[in-house]
Motif scaffolding. Structure first.
Motif, short mmCIF file in Angstrom:
data_model
loop_
_atom_site.label_atom_id
_atom_site.label_comp_id
_atom_site.label_asym_id
_atom_site.label_seq_id
_atom_site.Cartn_x
_atom_site.Cartn_y
_atom_site.Cartn_z
N MET A 225 0.83 -1.21 0.00
CA MET A 225 0.00 0.00 0.00
C MET A 225 0.87 1.27 0.00
SD MET A 225 -2.82 1.64 0.09
CE MET A 225 -4.17 0.55 0.30
N ASN B 203 1.46 -2.19 4.98
CA ASN B 203 0.50 -3.05 4.27
C ASN B 203 -0.91 -2.48 4.35
OD1 ASN B 203 2.61 -4.93 3.80
ND2 ASN B 203 2.38 -5.59 5.93
N SER B 204 -1.71 -2.90 3.43
CA SER B 204 -3.10 -2.43 3.37
C SER B 204 -3.86 -2.82 4.64
CB SER B 204 -3.76 -3.06 2.15
OG SER B 204 -5.07 -2.63 2.06
N ASP C 73 -0.41 3.10 -3.04
CA ASP C 73 -1.50 2.41 -3.74
C ASP C 73 -1.09 2.02 -5.17
OD1 ASP C 73 -4.03 1.32 -3.57
OD2 ASP C 73 -4.99 3.04 -4.52
N LYS D 152 -8.46 5.91 1.60
CA LYS D 152 -7.94 4.55 1.74
C LYS D 152 -6.74 4.57 2.68
CE LYS D 152 -7.65 1.92 -2.16
NZ LYS D 152 -7.39 1.69 -3.61
N ILE D 153 -6.05 5.73 2.69
CA ILE D 153 -4.87 5.87 3.56
C ILE D 153 -5.04 7.13 4.39
CG2 ILE D 153 -2.36 6.06 3.63
CD1 ILE D 153 -2.48 5.03 0.66
N ASN E 56 -10.91 -1.29 6.60
CA ASN E 56 -9.72 -1.55 5.79
C ASN E 56 -8.94 -0.28 5.42
OD1 ASN E 56 -8.05 -3.59 4.87
ND2 ASN E 56 -8.72 -3.27 2.75
N THR E 57 -9.08 0.77 6.24
CA THR E 57 -8.28 1.98 5.99
C THR E 57 -6.87 1.73 6.52
OG1 THR E 57 -10.26 3.28 6.38
CG2 THR E 57 -8.17 4.48 6.39
N THR E 58 -5.88 2.10 5.72
CA THR E 58 -4.49 1.99 6.17
C THR E 58 -4.17 3.26 6.95
OG1 THR E 58 -4.01 0.81 4.15
CG2 THR E 58 -2.12 1.68 5.35
#
Lengths: 305, 255
Positions: free
Chosen positions: A1, A25-26, A61, A152-153, A182-184
């Motif tokens: 990620m 990692n994700s 990503d 996402k991050i 699943n947010t990094t």
């Protein structure tokens, strides 16, 4: 990620980052620790596209950061250490402003604003001017802004430093909730107990390089001190000599009925200690293996011990 | 342009809450009102202080003279008021890092700078034209002037406002470099009060200095076609200042 290789940054003659490498990692919560001025915020500013860098490769990503900053900003959320807002704006007006900049429609903005105000517990204060908010309220508004675009991050720089214990607890719950989605999360904080509670892996940045990067459980295992604390029902001074006969015992300190037993081979001690202790007629009240806190580990790494 | 409407609405809200533009408009109108009143009262003041009221003869009390006096005040005290009032809008954005969160969400520097420039530029034009109109109207009421009509006054006001718009872009550019309000204001004033009057002494430069707009605006009857060089150079310099401001903010390091 997130994959960072040989990242370097210099301000004038001062090398803030001397070539750091790490991979996140994700869906992972990655704790980024370091003393003040170690370069944590600089790293975050680089990863969020707010600061340039001298050398190194950054992939987020699956895309290189260089040349894709605008694209990547759509999937990134960032909460700076001390978020600054226009003091004349009301909380809800600021969120609306962010919604428009993020390209949301009118209806989507209204819906998202209500969700976020509820999430950060600012619904009642949303119609007040931000200039009248406390630092903790501004921090919570900043969190709402950082997650506005369902990132996402998420980069969080000292997110709980201005919060009271209740606020901190709520923040940690929010972060864990985001992890469930699943947010990094890339988290920088000085509050090591928070890191212990929520992080999957940590890195310690010191003097421009990463001195340690490890899974939190493995780390505690590695740094577990081979020291046993034993509480006896009565004076245990007489037990010192027989215990010192054991080849795996290093040193013993006694204070009336309290014994601190240092071993140099934890595995042997684990296997034989209970058997040896049960041979004494003095009853034991408690026995524990001292665990290193993250704070101990941090101090050891930073001091090079 | 992407983000522009969000930024422009934000700027509009900022002005409603901080009263910056209102302060400008009120200042321009007050200056416009004060000038004819002072001209009307000056003979009485001189007489009461024991001076000869005929000293008024040394002053140009014509309709155009009154407007020129107003313009002189605006280009000095007015410029100080404008720069001090406007400096905060960009300086605070950079100094207090208000722009970081929006930028992290994809906000862009072009929209940030142009929305401010458009709003304050429009505000300056409106304030200047209102000030000129008030000054002219009050002059006509007190001195019963005839001659100079409203279009001439407004054309003069427009050229005057264009000079201030150029200075606004210069102020923005200096703020983006220095990132502090007061030093940028002082430099802008230095350029307008000292550098331009000095450069204006060189014939080769006269036609291309934005400062020429002030001189041209004081004529009230002008041929727009002859203004080509000064209007063109002002436009180019303004665009360069704005481009420099945007470029500087885009490449600014966040520490």
């Amino acid at each position: 990620m997130i994959e960072v290789k040989n990242l370097q940054k210099q301000f004038g003659k001062h090398h803030v980052l001397k070539g750091i490498d790490f991979t996140i990692n994700s869906g992972e919560i990655y704790g980024f620790l370091g003393q003040n001025g170690a370069g944590k915020t600089t790293t975050m500013n680089i990863l969020t596209g707010l600061t340039s860098y001298r050398e190194g490769d950054i992939m987020i990503d699956g895309l290189p950061l260089q040349g894709n900053i605008e694209k990547l900003q759509k999937i990134i959320g960032y909460l700076p250490e001390d978020p600054q807002f226009y003091p004349y704006m009301k909380g809800i007006e600021y969120l609306e402003y962010i919604g428009k900049i993020s390209g949301y429609s009118r209806e989507a903005i209204d819906k998202r604003n209500q969700e976020l105000l509820h999430l950060v517990n600012l619904t009642e204060a949303s119609t007040r001017k931000i200039g009248g908010y406390s630092r903790g309220m501004r921090q919570r508004l900043g969190l709402a802004v950082s997650v506005y675009n369902h990132p996402k991050i998420l980069f969080l720089d000292e997110p709980s430093s201005a919060l009271d214990p209740q606020g901190r607890r709520e923040l940690l719950d929010i972060i864990l909730g985001l992890k469930d989605e699943n947010t990094t999360i890339f988290l920088s904080t000085h509050i090591l107990s928070d890191v212990e509670k929520i992080c999957d892996r940590i890195a310690i940045l010191h003097e421009g390089t990463i001195h340690l990067e490890e899974n939190l459980e493995t780390l505690q295992e590695q740094y577990l001190q081979p020291v046993y604390e034993i509480q006896w029902e009565g004076n245990c001074t007489a037990l010192k000599e027989p215990l010192l006969q054991q080849p795996w015992v290093d040193k013993i300190n006694i204070n009336h009925n309290h014994m601190t037993l240092y071993v140099h081979d934890r595995k042997k001690a684990q296997g034989q200690l209970l058997e040896v202790l049960s041979g004494f007629s003095l009853p034991i009240i408690s026995l524990s293996l001292k665990r290193s806190s993250l704070e101990d580990i941090f101090v050891k790494v930073v001091n090079g011990k | 342009m992407k983000n522009f409407s969000a930024y422009f609405k934000k700027e509009f809200l900022e002005n409603l809450r901080t009263y910056r533009l209102l302060i400008l408009v009120v200042a321009y109108i007050l200056f416009g009102l004060m000038e004819p009143i002072m001209y009307r009262m000056l003979p009485m003041i001189l007489e009461s202080e024991g001076f000869d009221p005929a000293m008024m003869g040394m002053m140009d009390t014509s309709q155009q003279g009154l407007l020129r006096s107003y313009m002189a005040n605006l280009s000095q005290i007015g410029l100080i008021v404008v720069t001090l009032t406007v400096m905060g809008t960009l300086a605070q954005e950079l100094q207090r890092k208000y722009w970081i969160l929006p930028r992290s969400k994809g906000g862009n520097a072009t929209a940030l700078v142009l929305s401010k420039f458009l709003l304050y530029g429009t505000g300056l034009v409106i304030a200047t034209l209102l000030g000129f109109m008030v000054n002219n109207f009050y002059g006509r009421v007190l001195f019963e002037y005839t001659g100079l009509d409203l279009p001439g006054v407004l054309q003069g006001g427009l050229l005057f406002a264009l000079y201030f718009i150029f200075l606004l872009s210069l102020l923005f550019f200096l703020i983006s470099i220095i990132q502090k309000g007061i030093p940028s204001v002082l430099l802008t004033l230095f350029v307008s009060f000292l550098v331009f009057p000095l450069l204006n002494n060189f014939n080769a430069l006269q036609n291309f200095l934005p400062y020429g707009l002030i001189e041209e605006s004081a004529k009230f009857f002008f041929d727009w076609s002859s203004l080509g060089p000064v209007l063109g150079s002002t436009l180019v310099l303004t665009a360069l200042c704005l481009f420099g401001t945007i470029r500087r903010i885009k490449t600014m390091e966040i520490l």
